[in-house]
Design an enzyme around this catalytic site. Structure first.
Site, PDB file in Angstrom:
ATOM      1  N   ARG A 138     -36.592  -5.632  -1.661  1.00 45.43           N
ATOM      2  CA  ARG A 138     -36.644  -6.699  -0.655  1.00 45.43           C
ATOM      3  C   ARG A 138     -35.471  -6.669   0.311  1.00 45.43           C
ATOM      4  NH1 ARG A 138     -38.448 -12.011  -4.253  1.00 45.43           N
ATOM      5  NH2 ARG A 138     -40.450 -11.177  -5.002  1.00 45.43           N
ATOM      6  N   ASP A 211     -35.320 -14.007  -0.336  1.00 42.97           N
ATOM      7  CA  ASP A 211     -35.323 -12.610   0.080  1.00 42.97           C
ATOM      8  C   ASP A 211     -36.726 -12.076   0.351  1.00 42.97           C
ATOM      9  OD1 ASP A 211     -36.163 -12.673  -2.493  1.00 42.97           O
ATOM     10  OD2 ASP A 211     -34.685 -11.286  -3.290  1.00 42.97           O
ATOM     11  N   ASP A 212     -37.761 -12.863   0.131  1.00 40.03           N
ATOM     12  CA  ASP A 212     -39.121 -12.449   0.498  1.00 40.03           C
ATOM     13  C   ASP A 212     -39.609 -13.158   1.757  1.00 40.03           C
ATOM     14  OD1 ASP A 212     -39.290 -14.941  -0.597  1.00 40.03           O
ATOM     15  OD2 ASP A 212     -41.050 -14.526  -1.847  1.00 40.03           O
ATOM     16  N   ASP A 300     -34.593 -26.013  -5.765  1.00 41.72           N
ATOM     17  CA  ASP A 300     -35.177 -26.724  -4.635  1.00 41.72           C
ATOM     18  C   ASP A 300     -35.604 -28.138  -5.023  1.00 41.72           C
ATOM     19  OD1 ASP A 300     -37.120 -25.822  -6.326  1.00 41.72           O
ATOM     20  OD2 ASP A 300     -38.378 -24.914  -4.784  1.00 41.72           O
ATOM     21  N   HIS A 324     -45.152 -17.864   0.439  1.00 43.40           N
ATOM     22  CA  HIS A 324     -46.232 -17.078  -0.141  1.00 43.40           C
ATOM     23  C   HIS A 324     -47.200 -17.939  -0.941  1.00 43.40           C
ATOM     24  CE1 HIS A 324     -43.246 -17.342  -3.391  1.00 43.40           C
ATOM     25  NE2 HIS A 324     -44.296 -17.288  -4.204  1.00 43.40           N
TER      26      HIS A 324
END
Length: 441
Positions: A138, A211-212, A300, A324
């Protein structure tokens, strides 16, 4: 006896007079058009005299004040650099009458004629959470694509920094020394260091991404210009459509329930500096890790708990953030330029034309070249590093244990639930059972 008292009283008066002189001449330095002195105290109040104009430097802002006997005084403000050579009338301050003189209420945010906040890229602190598990998959994608749009503003937080990638990132990879993995404590450990690093940076906005993610940096700046960083803003995208409910045990017979919304880090989150400063007693100096461990929630969710439950600031949903968890294949490619962040997973990528799936399985290179076609990787396909071939660990072979007939009976046949085929005496199952039981007898 009376003489000593007089001497002490005179000394006290002289000391008080000297201290008042220091206070009168101290405070903040300024230049006045006329030589009459004025005073600026720590909260920004200006002691001025009617009919005189003063030039006062307040928080790197040049105040050009014309005092009058009215309740309100108009103030022209010019932004100055260190040499005071450039002046741009872009800020506005309102001076109101008070008992101590004119009280300055600075609107530190700059606004253009359209009413948009004049935020620039250098005002944003962008953190990317990654791990050594993705340093070859990534992280190189980000370094080749959207990192090139904001090299000075993006910082990576990982377990242990790779020397090669550290050079590619210009020294912007921070080794957190947190544990590896995607568990609760490693995630909260990195987020805590992201928050503390932002507080030290002095930036106006704190934006976190995974990182995605692919981040459209110009669109991020454009969207943040709608919000004032001197006010409390919690911007992001929720991953669930309903508030998360949690409970807290107060006593044996009493339990307190509360609900709140949180912005998923998988899509990106932005927090204004004003709100981040209010979180210091709760989240700074590794207090964030302790709170994560106490409520047993990811980073989060813990961030949403701090902001919505403890600080009492609601989440502002920004639809330009994407993760995603959404169905990215159904998104219209014509709207990609208007989005802030996009993401990918093994079976969920954006539908964009460009490189083939072997070269670009995540579709991030194709997306980047669609938005910014002037990069070298868009003109020269050979500059794109091929994705590493996944290495599979050899499976450990389980030792086969030979079961004798009696062990087989007690393990399988004794606890076996009856089936419809058991009623048929000629069924294979029933025949095999009769054989095994007859041998045991």
């Amino acid at each position: 006896m009376g003489g000593r008292t007089m001497i002490k009283a005179a000394a006290v008066l002289i000391t008080l007079g000297y201290c008042s002189l220091l206070v009168y001449q101290g405070g903040a330095t300024y230049n006045s058009i006329e030589s009459r002195p004025g005073q600026v105290n720590s909260i920004g109040s200006i002691e001025s005299r009617p009919g005189h104009m003063h030039l006062v430097e307040f928080d790197n802002v040049l105040l050009k004040t014309l005092s009058s006997g009215q309740n309100k005084t108009k103030t022209e403000v010019s932004e100055t650099d260190e040499n005071n050579s450039k002046k741009k009338p872009i800020k506005v301050l309102q001076l109101t009458e008070s008992n101590d003189g004119l009280l300055v209420k600075p609107i530190l945010s700059e606004f253009n004629n359209k009413g948009e906040n004049k935020i620039v890229l250098s005002d944003i602190f962008i953190s990317v959470k990654t791990s050594t598990a993705y340093e070859n998959t990534r992280l190189p994608i980000i370094l080749k694509t959207w990192f090139q749009l904001a090299k000075e503003q993006i910082w990576f937080f990982t377990d242990v920094a790779n020397a090669t990638q550290q050079r590619m990132a210009g020294g912007h990879i921070i080794s957190t020394k947190c544990h590896q993995g995607h568990q609760l404590l490693p995630l909260c450990c990195k987020t805590a260091q992201e928050y503390d690093t932002f507080l030290k940076s002095g930036k106006k906005w704190f934006c976190h991404f995974d990182d995605d993610n692919y981040v459209n940096v110009p669109q991020l700046v454009k969207v943040l210009q709608r919000y004032d960083p001197q006010k409390d803003w919690y911007l992001g995208r929720n991953s669930i459509s309903y508030p998360l409910k949690m409970g807290k045990t107060i006593s044996k017979k009493k339990r307190l329930y509360f609900s709140f919304m949180f912005a998923t880090f998988g899509a990106g989150v932005c927090i204004s500096r004003s709100l981040a400063l209010k979180m210091i007693p709760i989240a700074s100096a590794n207090r964030f890790i302790g709170l994560c461990h106490r409520i047993k929630m990811p980073d989060d969710v813990t961030m949403g708990y701090i902001i919505e439950v403890l600080v009492k600031q609601k989440l502002t949903i920004v639809p330009e953030f994407h993760s995603h968890l959404e169905n990215l294949k159904t998104m219209n490619p014509e709207t990609f330029r208007d989005q802030i962040s996009l993401s990918y997973s093994s079976d969920n990528t954006v539908n964009v034309s460009g490189f083939d799936n072997v070269t670009d399985p995540t579709r991030i290179y194709s997306l980047h070249c669609t938005l910014f076609p002037y990069f070298d990787i868009c003109r020269n396909r050979d500059t794109i590093p091929l994705p590493p071939t996944p290495t599979r660990r050899p499976k450990k072979r389980k030792k086969k244990i030979k079961l004798n007939e009696k062990m087989y009976y007690y393990k399988y046949q004794r606890k076996r639930t009856p089936r419809e085929s058991d009623e048929d005496e000629d069924s294979p199952v029933n025949a095999y059972r009769n054989v095994t039981t007859s041998k045991i007898d």
